[in-house]
Design an enzyme around this catalytic site. Sequence first.
Site, PDB file in Angstrom:
ATOM      1  N   ARG A 102     -35.594   5.932  21.579  1.00  0.00           N
ATOM      2  CA  ARG A 102     -36.671   6.340  20.675  1.00  0.00           C
ATOM      3  C   ARG A 102     -37.163   7.813  20.764  1.00  0.00           C
ATOM      4  O   ARG A 102     -37.384   8.071  21.992  1.00  0.00           O
ATOM      5  CB  ARG A 102     -37.950   5.199  20.786  1.00  0.00           C
ATOM      6  CG  ARG A 102     -38.959   5.721  19.974  1.00  0.00           C
ATOM      7  CD  ARG A 102     -40.250   4.654  19.878  1.00  0.00           C
ATOM      8  NE  ARG A 102     -40.707   4.078  21.159  1.00  0.00           N
ATOM      9  CZ  ARG A 102     -41.288   2.867  21.307  1.00  0.00           C
ATOM     10  NH1 ARG A 102     -41.792   2.260  20.398  1.00  0.00           N
ATOM     11  NH2 ARG A 102     -41.648   2.406  22.572  1.00  0.00           N
ATOM     12  N   ARG A 114     -42.949  -3.914  30.756  1.00  0.00           N
ATOM     13  CA  ARG A 114     -43.479  -4.158  29.676  1.00  0.00           C
ATOM     14  C   ARG A 114     -42.913  -5.540  28.835  1.00  0.00           C
ATOM     15  O   ARG A 114     -43.662  -6.299  28.439  1.00  0.00           O
ATOM     16  CB  ARG A 114     -43.331  -3.093  28.488  1.00  0.00           C
ATOM     17  CG  ARG A 114     -44.087  -1.999  28.749  1.00  0.00           C
ATOM     18  CD  ARG A 114     -43.663  -0.451  27.961  1.00  0.00           C
ATOM     19  NE  ARG A 114     -43.818  -0.630  26.686  1.00  0.00           N
ATOM     20  CZ  ARG A 114     -42.996   0.062  25.816  1.00  0.00           C
ATOM     21  NH1 ARG A 114     -42.244   0.838  26.113  1.00  0.00           N
ATOM     22  NH2 ARG A 114     -43.118  -0.074  24.627  1.00  0.00           N
ATOM     23  N   LYS A 143     -42.021  -2.979  15.550  1.00  0.00           N
ATOM     24  CA  LYS A 143     -43.249  -3.329  14.739  1.00  0.00           C
ATOM     25  C   LYS A 143     -43.763  -2.090  13.907  1.00  0.00           C
ATOM     26  O   LYS A 143     -44.337  -2.082  12.849  1.00  0.00           O
ATOM     27  CB  LYS A 143     -44.302  -3.994  15.763  1.00  0.00           C
ATOM     28  CG  LYS A 143     -43.833  -5.072  16.361  1.00  0.00           C
ATOM     29  CD  LYS A 143     -44.951  -5.483  17.256  1.00  0.00           C
ATOM     30  CE  LYS A 143     -45.426  -4.568  18.587  1.00  0.00           C
ATOM     31  NZ  LYS A 143     -44.140  -4.361  19.550  1.00  0.00           N
ATOM     32  N   ARG A 176     -52.486  -9.354  21.705  1.00  0.00           N
ATOM     33  CA  ARG A 176     -51.393  -9.429  22.854  1.00  0.00           C
ATOM     34  C   ARG A 176     -51.979 -10.204  23.857  1.00  0.00           C
ATOM     35  O   ARG A 176     -51.096 -10.630  24.752  1.00  0.00           O
ATOM     36  CB  ARG A 176     -51.534  -7.865  23.569  1.00  0.00           C
ATOM     37  CG  ARG A 176     -50.265  -7.189  23.104  1.00  0.00           C
ATOM     38  CD  ARG A 176     -50.227  -5.972  24.110  1.00  0.00           C
ATOM     39  NE  ARG A 176     -49.254  -5.077  24.124  1.00  0.00           N
ATOM     40  CZ  ARG A 176     -48.920  -4.357  23.135  1.00  0.00           C
ATOM     41  NH1 ARG A 176     -49.547  -3.968  22.068  1.00  0.00           N
ATOM     42  NH2 ARG A 176     -47.955  -3.261  23.169  1.00  0.00           N
ATOM     43  N   ARG A 198     -41.660   8.836  24.789  1.00  0.00           N
ATOM     44  CA  ARG A 198     -42.905   8.184  25.327  1.00  0.00           C
ATOM     45  C   ARG A 198     -42.712   8.040  26.639  1.00  0.00           C
ATOM     46  O   ARG A 198     -41.619   7.554  26.998  1.00  0.00           O
ATOM     47  CB  ARG A 198     -43.301   6.870  24.577  1.00  0.00           C
ATOM     48  CG  ARG A 198     -44.211   7.360  23.439  1.00  0.00           C
ATOM     49  CD  ARG A 198     -44.353   5.930  22.519  1.00  0.00           C
ATOM     50  NE  ARG A 198     -44.769   4.613  23.058  1.00  0.00           N
ATOM     51  CZ  ARG A 198     -44.765   3.478  22.619  1.00  0.00           C
ATOM     52  NH1 ARG A 198     -44.745   3.482  21.254  1.00  0.00           N
ATOM     53  NH2 ARG A 198     -45.083   2.443  23.178  1.00  0.00           N
TER      54      ARG A 198
HETATM   55  P1  AP5 Z   1     -40.953   0.866  17.122  1.00  0.00           P
HETATM   56  O1  AP5 Z   1     -41.095   0.643  15.633  1.00  0.00           O
HETATM   57  O2  AP5 Z   1     -41.422   2.096  17.626  1.00  0.00           O
HETATM   58  O3  AP5 Z   1     -41.200  -0.563  17.721  1.00  0.00           O
HETATM   59  P2  AP5 Z   1     -42.447  -1.347  18.383  1.00  0.00           P
HETATM   60  O4  AP5 Z   1     -42.213  -2.640  18.273  1.00  0.00           O
HETATM   61  O5  AP5 Z   1     -43.537  -0.811  17.547  1.00  0.00           O
HETATM   62  O6  AP5 Z   1     -42.346  -0.681  19.828  1.00  0.00           O
HETATM   63  P3  AP5 Z   1     -43.566  -0.178  20.457  1.00  0.00           P
HETATM   64  O7  AP5 Z   1     -43.003   0.092  21.951  1.00  0.00           O
HETATM   65  O8  AP5 Z   1     -44.274   0.777  20.061  1.00  0.00           O
HETATM   66  O9  AP5 Z   1     -44.458  -1.534  20.820  1.00  0.00           O
HETATM   67  P4  AP5 Z   1     -45.405  -1.843  22.158  1.00  0.00           P
HETATM   68  O10 AP5 Z   1     -45.982  -3.213  21.580  1.00  0.00           O
HETATM   69  O11 AP5 Z   1     -44.824  -1.958  23.415  1.00  0.00           O
HETATM   70  O12 AP5 Z   1     -46.232  -0.508  22.375  1.00  0.00           O
HETATM   71  P5  AP5 Z   1     -47.698  -0.046  21.821  1.00  0.00           P
HETATM   72  O13 AP5 Z   1     -47.572   1.076  21.391  1.00  0.00           O
HETATM   73  O14 AP5 Z   1     -48.324  -1.006  20.748  1.00  0.00           O
HETATM   74  O15 AP5 Z   1     -39.183   0.874  17.297  1.00  0.00           O
HETATM   75  C1  AP5 Z   1     -38.561   1.094  18.487  1.00  0.00           C
HETATM   76  C2  AP5 Z   1     -37.420   2.087  18.254  1.00  0.00           C
HETATM   77  O16 AP5 Z   1     -36.212   1.265  17.488  1.00  0.00           O
HETATM   78  C3  AP5 Z   1     -37.571   3.276  17.571  1.00  0.00           C
HETATM   79  O17 AP5 Z   1     -36.884   4.336  18.155  1.00  0.00           O
HETATM   80  C4  AP5 Z   1     -37.171   2.926  16.020  1.00  0.00           C
HETATM   81  O18 AP5 Z   1     -36.577   4.163  15.243  1.00  0.00           O
HETATM   82  C5  AP5 Z   1     -36.065   2.081  16.235  1.00  0.00           C
HETATM   83  N1  AP5 Z   1     -35.926   0.906  15.460  1.00  0.00           N
HETATM   84  C6  AP5 Z   1     -37.054   0.157  14.846  1.00  0.00           C
HETATM   85  N2  AP5 Z   1     -36.312  -0.979  14.194  1.00  0.00           N
HETATM   86  C7  AP5 Z   1     -35.284  -0.889  14.266  1.00  0.00           C
HETATM   87  C8  AP5 Z   1     -34.058  -1.506  13.705  1.00  0.00           C
HETATM   88  N3  AP5 Z   1     -34.102  -2.759  13.015  1.00  0.00           N
HETATM   89  N4  AP5 Z   1     -32.596  -1.210  13.681  1.00  0.00           N
HETATM   90  C9  AP5 Z   1     -32.504  -0.209  14.580  1.00  0.00           C
HETATM   91  N5  AP5 Z   1     -33.460   0.739  15.256  1.00  0.00           N
HETATM   92  C10 AP5 Z   1     -34.740   0.358  15.008  1.00  0.00           C
HETATM   93  O19 AP5 Z   1     -48.479  -0.133  23.085  1.00  0.00           O
HETATM   94  C11 AP5 Z   1     -48.238   0.535  24.163  1.00  0.00           C
HETATM   95  C12 AP5 Z   1     -49.168   0.500  25.276  1.00  0.00           C
HETATM   96  O20 AP5 Z   1     -50.640   0.459  24.931  1.00  0.00           O
HETATM   97  C13 AP5 Z   1     -49.134  -0.916  25.980  1.00  0.00           C
HETATM   98  O21 AP5 Z   1     -48.235  -1.063  26.891  1.00  0.00           O
HETATM   99  C14 AP5 Z   1     -50.663  -1.148  26.605  1.00  0.00           C
HETATM  100  O22 AP5 Z   1     -50.747  -0.304  27.916  1.00  0.00           O
HETATM  101  C15 AP5 Z   1     -51.541  -0.647  25.460  1.00  0.00           C
HETATM  102  N6  AP5 Z   1     -51.875  -1.518  24.385  1.00  0.00           N
HETATM  103  C16 AP5 Z   1     -51.777  -1.307  22.961  1.00  0.00           C
HETATM  104  N7  AP5 Z   1     -52.404  -2.525  22.376  1.00  0.00           N
HETATM  105  C17 AP5 Z   1     -52.736  -3.328  23.405  1.00  0.00           C
HETATM  106  C18 AP5 Z   1     -53.491  -4.635  23.402  1.00  0.00           C
HETATM  107  N8  AP5 Z   1     -53.793  -5.096  22.321  1.00  0.00           N
HETATM  108  N9  AP5 Z   1     -53.938  -4.684  24.512  1.00  0.00           N
HETATM  109  C19 AP5 Z   1     -53.660  -4.426  25.747  1.00  0.00           C
HETATM  110  N10 AP5 Z   1     -53.255  -3.319  25.863  1.00  0.00           N
HETATM  111  C20 AP5 Z   1     -52.490  -2.530  24.847  1.00  0.00           C
END
Ligand code: AP5
Length: 221
Positions: A126, A170, A17, A92, A159
Site C-alpha cells: 500500500r 493489527r 474498506k 472496532r 503508512r
Molecule cells: P485499504 O482500502 O487501504 O484497506 P483498509 O481495509 O481500509 O485498511 P486499513 O489498514 O486502512 O484499515 P485499518 O482498519 O487497519 O486502519 P485504520 O486506518 O482504520 O486497502 C489496502 C491496500 O490494498 C491498498 O494498497 C489498496 O490499494 C489495496 N486493495 C484494496 N482492495 C483491494 C482489492 N480488492 N484487490 C487488490 N488490492 C486491493 O486505523 C489505523 C489505526 O487507527 C488503528 O490501528 C488504531 O490505532 C486507530 N483507530 C482507527 N479507528 C479506531 C477505532 N475505531 N478504535 C480504536 N482505534 C482506532
Amino acid sequence: MKRRMKLVFIGPPGVGKGTYAQAVSQRFQIPHISTGDIFREEVKRGSELGRKVQYYLERGLLVPDEIVVEVVKARLSQDDCRRGFILDGFPRTLAQAEALEGFAPPDLVLNFVADDSVIVERLSGRRVCSKCGAIYHVKYMPPRFPGTCDKCGAPLVVRKDDRPEVIAERLALYREQFSPIISYYERRGKLVTISANAQAPEVIPVVISTIERFLRGRGQL
Ligand code: AP5
C-alpha cells in the site's frame, strides 16, 4: 422520499474498506469517514488529539474507546452527514458498537473478509497520498507515475503501521475484538458479509449492488 443511508464498513486491516468506501462515497454522494484518517491527520497537524493518539497508531494498538467515540460523535454531527455517511474503521470494539447504536444506529453493516495472505500482500504494497489520502497499491492499483498521486500530484508514502511487525499486531488485535461485533450486528439483522479476495474492480460492483438492493428493499431507489 428523501434518502438517508448510514453505512458501516468493517473487516480486517487491509481488506480494502477505504478503497471500497471511496467508490461508494462517489456513487451515493455521502461522506467517507475513516477514524484512522482522522487520527493520522491530527498527528500530522500536531494537535492535542494527535499527540494523544500517536502512540497507539504507530504500534497498531486501539485508541481508547472514550476518545474514538467523542471524535465520531462530533464528526457525525456535521452538516455533510445529514444524508448519511460511511463509517470506515468504526466501531472496532463492542463498547464502540453500543455507543454508536445510541447516537447514530447504522442501517447496514458490510463485513469484508479476505484470506490472511491476501491481506498481508495488500498492506505491504500500500502507498497513500501524503496530502489527499488517496489509496494506491504498487502492484494492484499503481499510480500513473510511480510515487506520485494521480489526483493531486503530492508524493506517496508508506503508512507507519504498514511495517511487517505492526501488521501482525493489527491482525491479532482484529481477531481478538471482532467476533462480538459481528454477532452484535447479526442479531440485529444488519450484517451482510462480502468476500473481498478478488481485485477491487470486481469487489466494488458487488458492494454497490448490495447497497442498491438494500435501498430498493426500503423503497429508496
Ligand atoms: P485499504 O482500502 O487501504 O484497506 P483498509 O481495509 O481500509 O485498511 P486499513 O489498514 O486502512 O484499515 P485499518 O482498519 O487497519 O486502519 P485504520 O486506518 O482504520 O486497502 C489496502 C491496500 O490494498 C491498498 O494498497 C489498496 O490499494 C489495496 N486493495 C484494496 N482492495 C483491494 C482489492 N480488492 N484487490 C487488490 N488490492 C486491493 O486505523 C489505523 C489505526 O487507527 C488503528 O490501528 C488504531 O490505532 C486507530 N483507530 C482507527 N479507528 C479506531 C477505532 N475505531 N478504535 C480504536 N482505534 C482506532
